[in-house]
Design an enzyme around this catalytic site. Structure first.
Site, PDB file in Angstrom:
ATOM      1  N   ASP A 254      18.297  33.974   5.378  1.00  0.00           N
ATOM      2  CA  ASP A 254      19.310  33.676   6.381  1.00  0.00           C
ATOM      3  C   ASP A 254      20.706  34.100   5.927  1.00  0.00           C
ATOM      4  OD1 ASP A 254      21.163  32.222   8.069  1.00  0.00           O
ATOM      5  OD2 ASP A 254      19.504  30.910   8.612  1.00  0.00           O
TER       6      ASP A 254
ATOM      7  N   SER B 294      22.193  34.625  11.639  1.00  0.00           N
ATOM      8  CA  SER B 294      21.135  33.675  11.975  1.00  0.00           C
ATOM      9  C   SER B 294      20.967  33.600  13.499  1.00  0.00           C
ATOM     10  CB  SER B 294      21.461  32.311  11.354  1.00  0.00           C
ATOM     11  OG  SER B 294      20.326  31.480  11.326  1.00  0.00           O
TER      12      SER B 294
END
Length: 325
Positions: free
Chosen positions: A208, A44
C-alpha cells in the site's frame, strides 16, 4: 489555462465514499470536473477513484455506485463493475495486525537506512516488515481488470505504492517508473500491510502506498501546476484521543501538512479537504466496512460544501474549473 493537480488519498472503502462526496460538491457547485485534472495522484483507495475518473466516470456516478443507487444511463464502466460480485472482507482491526511478529529487515532496507537517512521513514519500514496479509486484493479488483485498456490511462495518472524489500515509494505511471498493468498497480497501492497479501510486479513485491504517506501529494512538485486539490480521508483533526486510529490520523495529518508546504513553496496554491468530527464519526474505525457509506457521502458533501464556499477556497476552485464566477 490553469494547470490542476488532484490528489486522492487512501482510506479503504470508506475513503472512496469520502472522495465521491467531496468530488460531487466540486462538480455540482463549482463546475470542477475531476476527470479533466492535468495530473491525478492516487494512493490506495485513491488509486481506484483516480482510475475510474480516467475511465470517464463522473463524480455523481461515483457516489451513486458507492451506495448502490441508480447510475446514469451512459456509464458503462460502473454498470459492468456493479455486476461483478465482491468477496466479503473481514473486519479491519489494526490491533490484531500489530500483534503479529515483524520480519527481520533485509540488506536492501538496512542499506537504504544507512545511505539515505533523511529519506528513510522508520514507520514505513516497520509496516513493510509486517507479515504478509491473508486476503487477496486482486480478487477485490477483478472487475477493474476486465475494464483494462491497452496502455496507461491518459492524461497523467500516478499510482503510489511501496516496494516491500526496502520501503521505498514507487509511483507507477510516472516517467521512469517500472512498467505495470493498471490493475496490478492499483492492487499494489491498495495492499494494506498485514491485511492484504503483497502484489508482485516485475519480480518485486509491493505494498500500500499509504505506508509512505496516505496522500503523497509532494510527488506533484515540479509539474508547473497552478492549483492542487487534495482529498485526504485519513487526515483531519483527531485531537488527543487515545487509540490506534486517532494516532494514524495525527501522523497522516503531519505528513500532509509537510507535503502542502512543499507544494506552496513552489507557488502551487492548494485546497485541502479532510474529514472533520461529523465525518469521522460516520466513517468509524473499520475502513473496509461497506455499512453506512451513504452517511459518509452525505456528511462529506455537506462539510466539503461549507469549506469550499469560503471566499479564498471558492476562488481557487473557480480557477481550477476555468470559471470566473
Amino acid at each position: 489555462m490553469t494547470r490542476v493537480g488532484l490528489v486522492l488519498g487512501g482510506g479503504g472503502v470508506v475513503g472512496q465514499a469520502y472522495h465521491s462526496g467531496v468530488l460531487a460538491v466540486l462538480q455540482n457547485d463549482f463546475g470542477f470536473d475531476a476527470r479533466r485534472a492535468d495530473v491525478v495522484v492516487g494512493t490506495s483507495a485513491g488509486s481506484i477513484t483516480g482510475t475510474l475518473l480516467r475511465l470517464g466516470v463522473s463524480a455523481e456516478d461515483l457516489a451513486a455506485w458507492t451506495v448502490k443507487a441508480p447510475l446514469s444511463g451512459d456509464d458503462v464502466v460502473l454498470r459492468q463493475m456493479a455486476a461483478a460480485p465482491l468477496p466479503e472482507l473481514a473486519p479491519f482491526r489494526p490491533m490484531e495486525l500489530l500483534r503479529r511478529p515483524l520480519r527481520l529487515p533485509g540488506p536492501d532496507m538496512v542499506r537504504r537506512a544507512l545511505t539515505r537517512p533523511l529519506q528513510f521513514r522508520p514507520m514505513a519500514a516497520g509496516m513493510a516488515l509486517m507479515p504478509a496479509g491473508r486476503h487477496d486484493i486482486l480478487e477485490q479488483l477483478a472487475a477493474l481488470r476486465e475494464l483494462e485498456r491497452p496502455g496507461w490511462p491518459e492524461p497523467d495518472l500516478w499510482i503510489c505504492a511501496v516496494r516491500r524489500r526496502d520501503g521505498r515509494r514507487v509511483v507507477f505511471g510516472r516517467p521512469g517508473a517500472p512498467e505495470a498493468p493498471i490493475h496490478l498497480a492499483i492492487g499494489a497501492s491498495c495492499a494494506v500491510p498485514g491485511y492484504f497479501a503483497p502484489v508482485e510486479i516485475g519480480g518485486q513485491s509491493y505494498l500500500d502506498g499509504g505506508v509512505h504517506s496516505s496522500t503523497n501529494a509532494a510527488v506533484l512538485r515540479g509539474q508547473q501546476l497552478d492549483v492542487a486539490i487534495v482529498i485526504a480521508p485519513m487526515s483531519g483533526p483527531a485531537g488527543w484521543r487515545p487509540g490506534v486510529f486517532p494516532s494514524v490520523r495525527r501522523y497522516s495529518d503531519r505528513l500532509l501538512r509537510r507535503e502542502v508546504r512543499a507544494l506552496e513553496a513552489e507557488g502551487v496554491r492548494t485546497v485541502v479537504f479532510t474529514p472533520g468530527p461529523a465525518e469521522q464519526e460516520a466513517m468509524g474505525t473499520d475502513m473496509m466496512s461497506r455499512e453506512g457509506l451513504d452517511e459518509v457521502i452525505q456528511q462529506s458533501f455537506l462539510t466539503a460544501g461549507a469549506h469550499a464556499g469560503t471566499s479564498e477556497v471558492a476562488e481557487l476552485l473557480r480557477a481550477a474549473a476555468g470559471r470566473e464566477d
